[in-house]
Design a protein around this motif. Sequence first.
Motif, PDB file in Angstrom:
ATOM      1  N   GLY A   1       0.817  -1.204   0.000  1.00 53.90           N
ATOM      2  CA  GLY A   1       0.000   0.000   0.000  1.00 53.90           C
ATOM      3  C   GLY A   1       0.850   1.253   0.000  1.00 53.90           C
ATOM      4  N   ARG A   2       0.250   2.348  -0.401  1.00 53.45           N
ATOM      5  CA  ARG A   2       0.942   3.633  -0.359  1.00 53.45           C
ATOM      6  C   ARG A   2       1.279   3.960   1.087  1.00 53.45           C
ATOM      7  N   SER A   3       2.212   4.885   1.266  1.00 50.15           N
ATOM      8  CA  SER A   3       2.536   5.258   2.629  1.00 50.15           C
ATOM      9  C   SER A   3       1.387   6.049   3.246  1.00 50.15           C
ATOM     10  N   ASN A   4       1.235   5.919   4.534  1.00 49.62           N
ATOM     11  CA  ASN A   4       0.232   6.656   5.307  1.00 49.62           C
ATOM     12  C   ASN A   4      -1.210   6.155   5.185  1.00 49.62           C
ATOM     13  N   VAL A   5      -1.410   5.005   4.561  1.00 55.00           N
ATOM     14  CA  VAL A   5      -2.763   4.461   4.456  1.00 55.00           C
ATOM     15  C   VAL A   5      -3.187   3.731   5.734  1.00 55.00           C
ATOM     16  N   GLY A   6      -2.208   3.483   6.619  1.00 49.62           N
ATOM     17  CA  GLY A   6      -2.525   2.797   7.875  1.00 49.62           C
ATOM     18  C   GLY A   6      -2.026   1.357   7.903  1.00 49.62           C
ATOM     19  N   LYS A   7      -1.002   1.077   7.123  1.00 50.11           N
ATOM     20  CA  LYS A   7      -0.476  -0.282   7.041  1.00 50.11           C
ATOM     21  C   LYS A   7       0.121  -0.736   8.385  1.00 50.11           C
ATOM     22  N   SER A   8       0.852   0.155   9.040  1.00 49.94           N
ATOM     23  CA  SER A   8       1.448  -0.217  10.338  1.00 49.94           C
ATOM     24  C   SER A   8       0.358  -0.460  11.378  1.00 49.94           C
ATOM     25  N   THR A   9      -0.659   0.385  11.332  1.00 54.61           N
ATOM     26  CA  THR A   9      -1.771   0.230  12.269  1.00 54.61           C
ATOM     27  C   THR A   9      -2.453  -1.117  12.047  1.00 54.61           C
TER      28      THR A   9
ATOM     29  N   THR B   1       4.511   3.400  14.001  1.00 50.83           N
ATOM     30  CA  THR B   1       3.607   4.216  13.181  1.00 50.83           C
ATOM     31  C   THR B   1       4.081   5.657  13.219  1.00 50.83           C
ATOM     32  N   GLY B   2       3.923   6.311  12.118  1.00 54.78           N
ATOM     33  CA  GLY B   2       4.313   7.713  12.037  1.00 54.78           C
ATOM     34  C   GLY B   2       5.808   7.924  12.157  1.00 54.78           C
ATOM     35  N   GLY B   3       6.573   6.884  11.921  1.00 56.74           N
ATOM     36  CA  GLY B   3       8.019   7.031  11.951  1.00 56.74           C
ATOM     37  C   GLY B   3       8.503   7.765  10.725  1.00 56.74           C
TER      38      GLY B   3
ATOM     39  N   ASN C   1      -9.214   1.143   4.160  1.00 57.85           N
ATOM     40  CA  ASN C   1      -9.062   1.563   5.554  1.00 57.85           C
ATOM     41  C   ASN C   1      -9.630   2.967   5.798  1.00 57.85           C
ATOM     42  N   LYS C   2      -9.698   3.334   7.047  1.00 56.74           N
ATOM     43  CA  LYS C   2     -10.170   4.659   7.499  1.00 56.74           C
ATOM     44  C   LYS C   2     -11.628   4.895   7.126  1.00 56.74           C
ATOM     45  N   MET C   3     -12.428   3.822   7.097  1.00 55.50           N
ATOM     46  CA  MET C   3     -13.838   3.970   6.747  1.00 55.50           C
ATOM     47  C   MET C   3     -14.579   4.811   7.786  1.00 55.50           C
ATOM     48  N   ASP C   4     -13.997   4.984   8.982  1.00 55.17           N
ATOM     49  CA  ASP C   4     -14.613   5.872   9.985  1.00 55.17           C
ATOM     50  C   ASP C   4     -14.671   7.316   9.492  1.00 55.17           C
ATOM     51  N   LYS C   5     -13.855   7.641   8.489  1.00 53.01           N
ATOM     52  CA  LYS C   5     -13.862   9.011   7.977  1.00 53.01           C
ATOM     53  C   LYS C   5     -14.706   9.172   6.715  1.00 53.01           C
ATOM     54  N   VAL C   6     -15.378   8.091   6.316  1.00 52.52           N
ATOM     55  CA  VAL C   6     -16.165   8.130   5.080  1.00 52.52           C
ATOM     56  C   VAL C   6     -17.660   8.132   5.413  1.00 52.52           C
TER      57      VAL C   6
ATOM     58  N   ILE D   1     -12.555  -1.426   6.225  1.00 52.05           N
ATOM     59  CA  ILE D   1     -12.087  -1.604   7.608  1.00 52.05           C
ATOM     60  C   ILE D   1     -11.779  -0.263   8.272  1.00 52.05           C
ATOM     61  N   THR D   2     -11.697  -0.298   9.585  1.00 49.36           N
ATOM     62  CA  THR D   2     -11.181   0.838  10.359  1.00 49.36           C
ATOM     63  C   THR D   2     -10.124   0.265  11.292  1.00 49.36           C
ATOM     64  N   ALA D   3      -8.898   0.206  10.770  1.00 48.89           N
ATOM     65  CA  ALA D   3      -7.816  -0.477  11.493  1.00 48.89           C
ATOM     66  C   ALA D   3      -7.575   0.147  12.865  1.00 48.89           C
ATOM     67  N   LYS D   4      -7.704   1.454  12.923  1.00 47.70           N
ATOM     68  CA  LYS D   4      -7.424   2.185  14.163  1.00 47.70           C
ATOM     69  C   LYS D   4      -8.312   1.732  15.312  1.00 47.70           C
ATOM     70  N   ARG D   5      -9.518   1.298  14.990  1.00 44.66           N
ATOM     71  CA  ARG D   5     -10.437   0.826  16.033  1.00 44.66           C
ATOM     72  C   ARG D   5     -10.513  -0.692  16.084  1.00 44.66           C
TER      73      ARG D   5
HETATM   74  P1  GDP Z   1       1.410   3.585   7.228  1.00 38.17           P
HETATM   75  O1  GDP Z   1       2.336   4.662   6.746  1.00 38.17           O
HETATM   76  O2  GDP Z   1       0.611   3.030   6.100  1.00 38.17           O
HETATM   77  O3  GDP Z   1       2.091   2.531   8.030  1.00 38.17           O
HETATM   78  O4  GDP Z   1       0.314   4.308   8.157  1.00 38.17           O
HETATM   79  P2  GDP Z   1       0.164   4.364   9.742  1.00 38.17           P
HETATM   80  O5  GDP Z   1      -0.282   3.062  10.292  1.00 38.17           O
HETATM   81  O6  GDP Z   1       1.399   4.964  10.310  1.00 38.17           O
HETATM   82  O7  GDP Z   1      -1.063   5.371   9.849  1.00 38.17           O
HETATM   83  C1  GDP Z   1      -1.020   6.648   9.229  1.00 38.17           C
HETATM   84  C2  GDP Z   1      -2.016   7.559   9.935  1.00 38.17           C
HETATM   85  O8  GDP Z   1      -3.336   7.090   9.692  1.00 38.17           O
HETATM   86  C3  GDP Z   1      -1.839   7.566  11.455  1.00 38.17           C
HETATM   87  O9  GDP Z   1      -2.080   8.873  11.899  1.00 38.17           O
HETATM   88  C4  GDP Z   1      -2.926   6.612  11.934  1.00 38.17           C
HETATM   89  O10 GDP Z   1      -3.379   6.903  13.234  1.00 38.17           O
HETATM   90  C5  GDP Z   1      -4.022   6.877  10.912  1.00 38.17           C
HETATM   91  N1  GDP Z   1      -4.943   5.738  10.781  1.00 38.17           N
HETATM   92  C6  GDP Z   1      -4.633   4.426  10.644  1.00 38.17           C
HETATM   93  N2  GDP Z   1      -5.752   3.680  10.577  1.00 38.17           N
HETATM   94  C7  GDP Z   1      -6.795   4.525  10.670  1.00 38.17           C
HETATM   95  C8  GDP Z   1      -8.234   4.353  10.673  1.00 38.17           C
HETATM   96  O11 GDP Z   1      -8.778   3.254  10.588  1.00 38.17           O
HETATM   97  N3  GDP Z   1      -8.979   5.490  10.770  1.00 38.17           N
HETATM   98  C9  GDP Z   1      -8.417   6.728  10.878  1.00 38.17           C
HETATM   99  N4  GDP Z   1      -9.226   7.766  10.973  1.00 38.17           N
HETATM  100  N5  GDP Z   1      -7.091   6.919  10.898  1.00 38.17           N
HETATM  101  C10 GDP Z   1      -6.282   5.834  10.799  1.00 38.17           C
END
Ligand code: GDP
Length: 193
Positions: free
Chosen positions: A8-16, A28-30, A132-137, A167-171
């Motif tokens: 996946g692209r960076s910042n999509v939430g792969k680490s989460t 995350t956020g490194g 991912n991040k469906m909580d924002k959609v 999905i909403t990986a964060k939750r």
């Molecule tokens: P990576 O670069 O793909 O590894 O992305 P990260 O896991 O570091 O996440 C990037 C940002 O997206 C962080 O600020 C996370 O908290 C946020 N994030 C990850 N998953 C979700 C999610 O399900 N919903 C929302 N709203 N934010 C998320």
Amino acid sequence: EAEVALVGRSNVGKSTLMRELTGHSFDTGGSPGVTREPNHYDWAPEDFVITDLPGFGFMSGVHEDHREQIKTNIVHYLEEYADNILVAVLVVDGKSVIDIIDRHSGPDEIPYDVEMFHFLRELDIPTVVAVNKMDKVDDKDERLDDLCDRLGLLPPWKQWQETIAPITAKRGQIDPLNEAVREHLHEQNRDDL
Ligand code: GDP
């Protein structure tokens, strides 16, 4: 050992997502764009490893040559291990994926996500798109139908639950992904019988 690969692209939430899947904590956020090798982790409930491939696409402060190199490395890795990869998970950001795809679609440009999706299919690797991040959609069905359309899958998305997993990986809301992955694993077991 059989493998599930995450791209996946960076910042999509792969680490989460990796953290949810494996229980390990990830950076995350490194610092983005630090060249990382594919990382392998045990996926506890199942008998395979999950491989986290480096994020690709735009990263601030990362030179374009370096970005291309990261992408090339990912492509080579997938080609080399295609036979061993049971399922690929292409992670996208549901909030921005359509805008990004449309912005990069043109006569001589194919958006990364679309390119990667087709590339994985060419390699015969069953692919699940984790949206991912469906909580924002807000308009979830519409967004997922649009994504199907951009990927060349005939909407409605509900017909593609083995391929499209909101999905909403964060939750920790990742059931649709687990189910889609499991469907593919079982299908392959049936084929082996
Ligand atoms: P990576 O670069 O793909 O590894 O992305 P990260 O896991 O570091 O996440 C990037 C940002 O997206 C962080 O600020 C996370 O908290 C946020 N994030 C990850 N998953 C979700 C999610 O399900 N919903 C929302 N709203 N934010 C998320």
